[in-house]
Scaffold this active site. Structure first.
Site, PDB file in Angstrom:
ATOM      1  N   GLN A   1       3.285  10.138   1.011  1.00  0.00           N
ATOM      2  CA  GLN A   1       4.583   9.447   1.042  1.00  0.00           C
ATOM      3  C   GLN A   1       5.446   9.772  -0.182  1.00  0.00           C
ATOM      4  O   GLN A   1       6.653   9.553  -0.158  1.00  0.00           O
ATOM      5  CB  GLN A   1       4.388   7.925   1.143  1.00  0.00           C
ATOM      6  CG  GLN A   1       3.848   7.486   2.502  1.00  0.00           C
ATOM      7  CD  GLN A   1       3.604   6.005   2.522  1.00  0.00           C
ATOM      8  OE1 GLN A   1       2.567   5.544   2.053  1.00  0.00           O
ATOM      9  NE2 GLN A   1       4.553   5.250   3.033  1.00  0.00           N
TER      10      GLN A   1
ATOM     11  N   CYS B   1       6.399   0.036   7.341  1.00  0.00           N
ATOM     12  CA  CYS B   1       6.025   1.162   6.485  1.00  0.00           C
ATOM     13  C   CYS B   1       7.223   1.581   5.648  1.00  0.00           C
ATOM     14  O   CYS B   1       8.335   1.669   6.166  1.00  0.00           O
ATOM     15  CB  CYS B   1       5.565   2.320   7.372  1.00  0.00           C
ATOM     16  SG  CYS B   1       5.131   3.802   6.457  1.00  0.00           S
ATOM     17  N   LEU B   2       6.991   1.843   4.365  1.00  0.00           N
ATOM     18  CA  LEU B   2       8.082   2.270   3.483  1.00  0.00           C
ATOM     19  C   LEU B   2       8.695   3.587   3.947  1.00  0.00           C
ATOM     20  O   LEU B   2       9.847   3.877   3.641  1.00  0.00           O
ATOM     21  CB  LEU B   2       7.560   2.424   2.045  1.00  0.00           C
ATOM     22  CG  LEU B   2       7.111   1.125   1.352  1.00  0.00           C
ATOM     23  CD1 LEU B   2       6.415   1.439   0.032  1.00  0.00           C
ATOM     24  CD2 LEU B   2       8.292   0.188   1.128  1.00  0.00           C
TER      25      LEU B   2
ATOM     26  N   HIS C   1      -1.996   7.725   6.911  1.00  0.00           N
ATOM     27  CA  HIS C   1      -1.023   8.625   6.272  1.00  0.00           C
ATOM     28  C   HIS C   1      -1.701   9.916   5.800  1.00  0.00           C
ATOM     29  O   HIS C   1      -1.110  10.995   5.873  1.00  0.00           O
ATOM     30  CB  HIS C   1      -0.372   7.953   5.058  1.00  0.00           C
ATOM     31  CG  HIS C   1       0.787   7.063   5.395  1.00  0.00           C
ATOM     32  ND1 HIS C   1       1.924   7.532   5.995  1.00  0.00           N
ATOM     33  CD2 HIS C   1       0.985   5.731   5.203  1.00  0.00           C
ATOM     34  CE1 HIS C   1       2.785   6.514   6.160  1.00  0.00           C
ATOM     35  NE2 HIS C   1       2.231   5.411   5.688  1.00  0.00           N
TER      36      HIS C   1
ATOM     37  N   GLY D   1       0.833  -1.199   0.000  1.00  0.00           N
ATOM     38  CA  GLY D   1       0.000   0.000   0.000  1.00  0.00           C
ATOM     39  C   GLY D   1       0.864   1.244   0.000  1.00  0.00           C
ATOM     40  O   GLY D   1       2.003   1.214   0.478  1.00  0.00           O
TER      41      GLY D   1
ATOM     42  N   HIS E   1      -4.032   1.680   7.463  1.00  0.00           N
ATOM     43  CA  HIS E   1      -2.670   2.205   7.591  1.00  0.00           C
ATOM     44  C   HIS E   1      -2.462   3.364   6.601  1.00  0.00           C
ATOM     45  O   HIS E   1      -1.928   4.414   6.968  1.00  0.00           O
ATOM     46  CB  HIS E   1      -1.679   1.057   7.330  1.00  0.00           C
ATOM     47  CG  HIS E   1      -0.228   1.448   7.278  1.00  0.00           C
ATOM     48  ND1 HIS E   1       0.709   0.940   8.152  1.00  0.00           N
ATOM     49  CD2 HIS E   1       0.451   2.278   6.447  1.00  0.00           C
ATOM     50  CE1 HIS E   1       1.903   1.468   7.856  1.00  0.00           C
ATOM     51  NE2 HIS E   1       1.771   2.262   6.828  1.00  0.00           N
ATOM     52  N   GLU E   2      -2.926   3.174   5.357  1.00  0.00           N
ATOM     53  CA  GLU E   2      -2.728   4.213   4.334  1.00  0.00           C
ATOM     54  C   GLU E   2      -3.604   5.432   4.607  1.00  0.00           C
ATOM     55  O   GLU E   2      -3.181   6.570   4.379  1.00  0.00           O
ATOM     56  CB  GLU E   2      -2.997   3.653   2.932  1.00  0.00           C
ATOM     57  CG  GLU E   2      -2.123   2.471   2.520  1.00  0.00           C
ATOM     58  CD  GLU E   2      -0.627   2.733   2.719  1.00  0.00           C
ATOM     59  OE1 GLU E   2      -0.200   3.889   2.624  1.00  0.00           O
ATOM     60  OE2 GLU E   2       0.108   1.769   2.991  1.00  0.00           O
TER      61      GLU E   2
HETATM   62 ZN    ZN Z   1       3.021   3.494   5.682  1.00  0.00          ZN
END
Ligand code: ZN
Length: 170
Positions: free
Chosen positions: A51, A91-92, A137, A46, A133-134
């Site tokens: 991000q 998380c990236l 963000h 995701g 989660h997204e």
């Molecule tokens: Zn993330």
């Protein structure tokens, strides 16, 4: 289509709430394509617009192995969520950290697609967790904010130990 660099904590964009999409234009289409490209290049499941340093409320998911289940959510809104579970997340934008978070595992979401058409979907399991989660963000929230106090203290101790080691080496 292009891969965009992923911002990492503590970049301030990751803490700024994203703004609703009002223009369903070519620039939005480019953002969606770039998010999908970046997600598959990173091997993630995701990704959200903040991000990649874009302040619009756009999220993409792909939990398949082969890029066959790409999902796009513009202006996502969680209508209902149930069935709490404890899930291990990463998380990236927070490299090297893995931690357990309590999340709903059944979610009904309303959103729009890249052309502005309404979308309503029921997600469950990892798909639901990933979407939440997204969406976090989009509100400037990172999964590390949801870790238990004990886990946060452990991470802080590890970061301190790393910085002390760095000082010794200098
Ligand atoms: Zn993330």
């Amino acid at each position: 289509m292009a891969r965009r660099p992923i911002l990492e904590m503590p970049h301030p964009r990751l803490r700024s709430p994203a703004a609703p999409v009002t223009a369903f234009d070519a620039d939005l289409k480019r953002l969606v394509d770039d998010l999908l490209d970046t997600l598959s290049a990173e091997g993630g499941i995701g990704l959200s617009a903040p991000q990649v340093d874009d302040g619009r409320r756009v999220v993409v998911l792909d939990l398949s192995e082969d890029g066959s289940d790409r999902q796009v959510f513009v202006n996502p809104d969680v209508v209902s969520k149930t069935a709490l579970g404890i899930v291990e997340e990463s998380c990236l934008s927070v490299p090297g950290v893995v931690g357990n978070v309590v999340r709903a595992t059944e979610v009904r979401v309303r959103a729009q697609d890249a052309s502005g058409a309404p979308v309503e979907r029921d997600l469950s399991g990892m798909e639901a967790v990933c979407l939440l989660h997204e969406i976090d963000h989009l509100d400037g929230i990172l999964f590390v904010d949801r870790l238990s106090i004990f886990h946060k203290l452990r991470l802080r101790a590890a970061a301190l130990a790393r910085s002390l080691r760095g000082r010794d080496a200098a």
